[in-house]
Scaffold this motif. Structure first.
Motif, PDB file in Angstrom:
ATOM      1  N   ASP A  69       0.738  -1.375   0.071  1.00 38.04           N
ATOM      2  CA  ASP A  69      -0.131   0.011  -0.229  1.00 38.04           C
ATOM      3  C   ASP A  69       0.946   1.454  -0.120  1.00 38.04           C
ATOM      4  N   THR A  70       2.070   1.171  -0.013  1.00 40.37           N
ATOM      5  CA  THR A  70       3.199   2.327   0.099  1.00 40.37           C
ATOM      6  C   THR A  70       4.021   2.062  -0.879  1.00 40.37           C
ATOM      7  N   GLU A  71       5.185   3.147  -0.820  1.00 36.92           N
ATOM      8  CA  GLU A  71       6.114   3.169  -1.786  1.00 36.92           C
ATOM      9  C   GLU A  71       7.462   3.239  -1.026  1.00 36.92           C
ATOM     10  N   LYS A  72       8.276   2.217  -1.329  1.00 34.55           N
ATOM     11  CA  LYS A  72       9.651   2.166  -0.779  1.00 34.55           C
ATOM     12  C   LYS A  72      10.509   3.402  -1.272  1.00 34.55           C
ATOM     13  N   ASN A  73      11.341   3.973  -0.430  1.00 38.98           N
ATOM     14  CA  ASN A  73      12.249   5.016  -0.735  1.00 38.98           C
ATOM     15  C   ASN A  73      11.509   6.274  -0.708  1.00 38.98           C
ATOM     16  N   SER A  74      10.182   6.193  -0.890  1.00 42.52           N
ATOM     17  CA  SER A  74       9.429   7.380  -0.907  1.00 42.52           C
ATOM     18  C   SER A  74       8.575   7.696   0.348  1.00 42.52           C
ATOM     19  N   ASP A  75       8.209   6.671   0.775  1.00 43.62           N
ATOM     20  CA  ASP A  75       7.178   6.802   2.106  1.00 43.62           C
ATOM     21  C   ASP A  75       7.715   6.107   3.086  1.00 43.62           C
ATOM     22  N   TRP A  76       8.843   5.351   2.764  1.00 46.13           N
ATOM     23  CA  TRP A  76       9.718   4.740   3.792  1.00 46.13           C
ATOM     24  C   TRP A  76      10.902   4.026   3.284  1.00 46.13           C
ATOM     25  N   GLN A  77      11.775   3.792   4.268  1.00 43.48           N
ATOM     26  CA  GLN A  77      13.003   3.044   4.034  1.00 43.48           C
ATOM     27  C   GLN A  77      13.652   2.337   4.883  1.00 43.48           C
ATOM     28  N   ARG A  78      14.365   1.238   4.415  1.00 41.06           N
ATOM     29  CA  ARG A  78      15.132   0.455   5.242  1.00 41.06           C
ATOM     30  C   ARG A  78      16.633   0.862   5.496  1.00 41.06           C
ATOM     31  N   ASN A  79      17.094   0.670   6.625  1.00 42.91           N
ATOM     32  CA  ASN A  79      18.582   0.926   6.620  1.00 42.91           C
ATOM     33  C   ASN A  79      19.263  -0.204   7.386  1.00 42.91           C
ATOM     34  N   ILE A  80      20.053  -0.747   6.766  1.00 47.19           N
ATOM     35  CA  ILE A  80      20.490  -2.199   7.146  1.00 47.19           C
ATOM     36  C   ILE A  80      21.998  -2.250   7.009  1.00 47.19           C
ATOM     37  N   LYS A  81      22.614  -2.709   7.914  1.00 43.08           N
ATOM     38  CA  LYS A  81      24.254  -2.739   7.986  1.00 43.08           C
ATOM     39  C   LYS A  81      24.521  -4.074   8.730  1.00 43.08           C
ATOM     40  N   LYS A  82      25.253  -4.761   7.875  1.00 42.39           N
ATOM     41  CA  LYS A  82      25.621  -5.962   8.393  1.00 42.39           C
ATOM     42  C   LYS A  82      27.616  -6.036   8.665  1.00 42.39           C
ATOM     43  N   THR A  83      27.722  -6.488   9.716  1.00 37.53           N
ATOM     44  CA  THR A  83      29.302  -6.386  10.175  1.00 37.53           C
ATOM     45  C   THR A  83      29.699  -7.736  10.441  1.00 37.53           C
TER      46      THR A  83
END
Length: 263
Positions: A69-83
């Motif tokens: 129902d929404t648009e990624k990178n417009s309405d929301w975003q993930r921030n993922i970091k793998k170490t």
């Protein structure tokens, strides 16, 4: 004849005594039914109702509904970091404008400790609360993948209040106590979480890692405001690290120390 009368009299007296006892028990039962409900039971019911209401208030009941129902990178975003340190996962599933200050804090903790990071961030110009999915229903496959490979999950949340308090909960009591001690050394007021936000549910994603336990931090609006200059939680301020106060770094350092002391 006298013996018969004595026997009748004996049984009559016994019947009267039994009747009195039964009447006493009956009136005791009726009186108890009229009394106010036990405080602990009432509190438990209130907390359960609050939790159900919170879930029912969410516009989306799972991540698939939100995503469709929404648009990624417009309405929301993930921030993922793998170490290289896959054991510890820092999360902020209500980041960005949903619970402002949580994803910013999570990123600093992740950087200080070199921990894995997952944050979900609302980017709407207003009403980011509609992107809120409660922890027991937040089922993003990306988060599931990271959780399954982690031994410990630390979840950063915010709650709306002017009180100066941090609630800490979760199944990993040793880790929670360790983080609590370090936060208190920095002058933060840390209290045990109420049942409805204590992070103990089997369905809470922090309990779906290798150890089956984690820690959930709930930070008041007042404290999150104190992380930024002019107590401003708007997006422009949160995206500009020069607007950060020392308190956000102190908080992150305390959490990092608490984690390291248990790993």
């Amino acid at each position: 004849m006298k013996n018969i009368l004595k026997t009748y009299l004996y049984y009559l007296i016994m019947l009267v005594i039994v009747g009195i006892v039964l009447l006493g028990l009956y009136f005791t039962y009726v009186w108890n039914q009229d009394q106010p409900q036990n405080h602990d039971q009432s509190q438990h019911q209130d907390q359960s109702q609050n939790q159900d209401q919170s879930q029912n208030q969410d516009k989306y009941q799972n991540f698939s509904q939100l995503k469709s129902d929404t648009e990624k990178n417009s309405d929301w975003q993930r921030n993922i970091k793998k170490t290289n340190n896959k054991d510890i996962l820092i999360t902020a599933i209500h980041g960005g404008g949903i619970e402002p200050g949580t994803s910013e804090l999570a990123k600093i903790i992740s950087k200080k400790g070199d921990f894995n990071l997952y944050s979900f961030e609302g980017l709407l110009k207003s009403n980011n609360k509609q992107l809120h999915i409660t922890s027991t229903r937040f089922d993003d496959s990306k988060l599931k993948e990271m959780s399954n490979k982690s031994k410990e999950s630390i979840s950063i949340h915010g709650y709306q209040s002017d009180e100066n308090a941090v609630y800490i909960g979760g199944r990993d009591k040793k880790m929670a106590d360790s983080i609590k001690k370090e936060l208190e050394k920095e002058g933060f007021n840390v209290e045990e979480s109420p049942n409805r936000i204590d992070g103990s549910s089997n369905n809470n994603f922090i309990n779906k890692n290798d150890s089956g336990s984690g820690v959930q931090l709930e930070i008041s609006t007042s404290i999150r405001k104190s992380f930024f200059k002019k107590d401003n939680l708007d997006r422009k301020t949160r995206e500009n690290t020069s607007k950060y106060r020392q308190s956000i770094y102190d908080f992150a350092e305390a959490v990092t120390k608490g984690i390291h002391s248990q790993t």
